[in-house]
Design a protein around this motif. Structure first.
Motif, mmCIF file in Angstrom:
data_model
loop_
_atom_site.group_PDB
_atom_site.id
_atom_site.type_symbol
_atom_site.label_atom_id
_atom_site.label_comp_id
_atom_site.label_asym_id
_atom_site.label_seq_id
_atom_site.Cartn_x
_atom_site.Cartn_y
_atom_site.Cartn_z
ATOM 1 N N THR A 131 19.303 7.353 28.026
ATOM 2 C CA THR A 131 17.921 7.525 28.471
ATOM 3 C C THR A 131 17.449 6.269 29.201
ATOM 4 O O THR A 131 18.096 5.222 29.133
ATOM 5 N N CYS A 132 16.327 6.407 29.872
ATOM 6 C CA CYS A 132 15.831 5.277 30.668
ATOM 7 C C CYS A 132 14.322 5.372 30.862
ATOM 8 O O CYS A 132 13.726 6.430 30.628
ATOM 9 N N GLY A 133 13.751 4.278 31.312
ATOM 10 C CA GLY A 133 12.378 4.275 31.790
ATOM 11 C C GLY A 133 12.398 4.362 33.309
ATOM 12 O O GLY A 133 13.424 4.105 33.942
ATOM 13 N N ALA A 134 11.276 4.766 33.908
ATOM 14 C CA ALA A 134 11.210 4.880 35.371
ATOM 15 C C ALA A 134 9.756 4.714 35.806
ATOM 16 O O ALA A 134 8.842 4.750 34.964
ATOM 17 N N VAL B 150 15.023 10.366 31.907
ATOM 18 C CA VAL B 150 13.798 9.550 31.754
ATOM 19 C C VAL B 150 13.018 9.939 30.481
ATOM 20 O O VAL B 150 12.600 11.082 30.325
ATOM 21 N N THR B 151 12.828 8.946 29.598
ATOM 22 C CA THR B 151 11.993 9.154 28.396
ATOM 23 C C THR B 151 10.577 8.617 28.582
ATOM 24 O O THR B 151 9.666 9.000 27.851
ATOM 25 N N ASP B 152 10.408 7.665 29.515
ATOM 26 C CA ASP B 152 9.097 7.005 29.609
ATOM 27 C C ASP B 152 8.840 6.488 31.006
ATOM 28 O O ASP B 152 9.762 6.144 31.738
ATOM 29 N N LEU B 153 7.556 6.471 31.337
ATOM 30 C CA LEU B 153 7.140 5.961 32.651
ATOM 31 C C LEU B 153 6.547 4.573 32.426
ATOM 32 O O LEU B 153 5.543 4.417 31.704
ATOM 33 N N ALA C 12 16.163 3.356 37.264
ATOM 34 C CA ALA C 12 16.392 3.828 35.894
ATOM 35 C C ALA C 12 16.526 2.573 35.040
ATOM 36 O O ALA C 12 17.568 1.912 35.060
ATOM 37 N N LYS C 13 15.464 2.210 34.312
ATOM 38 C CA LYS C 13 15.458 0.954 33.524
ATOM 39 C C LYS C 13 16.026 1.250 32.142
ATOM 40 O O LYS C 13 15.477 2.069 31.405
ATOM 41 N N GLU C 14 17.107 0.558 31.809
ATOM 42 C CA GLU C 14 17.727 0.827 30.514
ATOM 43 C C GLU C 14 18.393 -0.442 29.976
ATOM 44 O O GLU C 14 18.127 -1.523 30.476
ATOM 45 N N MET C 15 19.261 -0.310 28.948
ATOM 46 C CA MET C 15 19.691 -1.508 28.231
ATOM 47 C C MET C 15 21.207 -1.671 28.068
ATOM 48 O O MET C 15 21.639 -2.511 27.283
#
Ligand code: ADE
Length: 241
Positions: A89-92, A197-200, A172-175
């Motif tokens: 998953t990621c933020g965007a 995407v889980t979160d904006l 796609a911001k992730e870890m």
């Protein structure tokens, strides 16, 4: 490509994939490590999936670049895959057109929080950029948008992080992905990163609240797209026989 290993950080992200592929848990060779592996067969593909597992000290799912590095190294040694898939998953950014549940293929993977201003070479090492022509090809065939997967060790976003992330067109911001890409490159193993995407990150509601609220939905959508990818890979493997 017959042997495929999926690297998935959290068990919540992996659960729908393990369930739908009916994978069974197998032992990891090194009992010291927390990562857990699952194996099975899908349309002629030999599939393994490895999650980072639970941190013994803090009793939470291990996330971030350190467990991702260890898991990938161990997974490559144990399963010798032809292809790695990092599914997660990621933020965007909403203002770049992203929405909860969008699924992206990483056409480029880089760090956003490894800043080493000690000259050009250290700067480039810190950025750790990995481009993937293979990813673009599969993104086109699956009708997925290509995004720049940006890896760092924080779920939230500092103003400095935001400025760096905003340099990229679709984020796609992730870890984990950049750490996985570094090990994959060492072992000359191709890598595809698929992120849901889980979160904006530019929404008023906190990332943590959105992440927890949307994790199950985003993981389900991730699973659906991973299956489409496996279908394409399976038909290619048959053609190659
Ligand atoms: N995984 C899901 N959402 C994330 C975010 N906003 N930052 C880092 N990793 C994430």
């Amino acid at each position: 490509m017959q042997r495929i290993t999926m690297i998935v950080a959290m068990k919540q992200e992996a659960a729908p994939i393990i369930k739908h592929l009916n994978l069974s848990e197998v032992k990891m060779q090194d009992p010291v490590l927390t990562c857990q592996a699952f194996q099975g067969n899908y349309k002629g593909l030999d599939i393994s999936l490895v999650v980072n597992g639970t941190d013994r000290e803090y009793n939470v799912e291990s996330v971030g670049t350190q467990p991702a590095t260890i898991t990938t190294l161990e997974a490559i040694r144990q399963f010798t895959p032809d292809l790695l898939i990092n599914a997660g998953t990621c933020g965007a950014f909403k203002d770049k057109g992203s929405a909860i549940g969008d699924v992206y293929m990483g056409e480029k993977i880089r760090y956003f929080d490894r800043r080493i201003p000690l000259g050009e070479d250290y700067f480039a090492y810190g950025d750790g950029s990995y481009e993937s022509a293979l990813a673009l090809d599969y993104a086109n065939r699956l009708g997925l948008k290509g995004a720049v997967v940006c890896t760092g060790n924080s779920l939230d976003m500092s103003p400095t992080d935001e400025a760096i992330l905003r340099e990229e067109p679709l984020v796609a911001k992730e870890m984990e992905a950049a750490a996985i890409a570094a090990v994959a490159k060492m072992y000359k193993t191709p890598l595809l990163a698929v992120k849901s995407v889980t979160d904006l990150v530019d929404e008023e509601c906190t990332t943590a609240e959105q992440f927890l609220a949307n994790l199950a939905k985003a993981s389900e959508l991730l699973q659906q797209h991973v299956f489409k990818l496996l279908d394409v890979l399976s038909s290619e493997a048959k053609l190659a026989c």
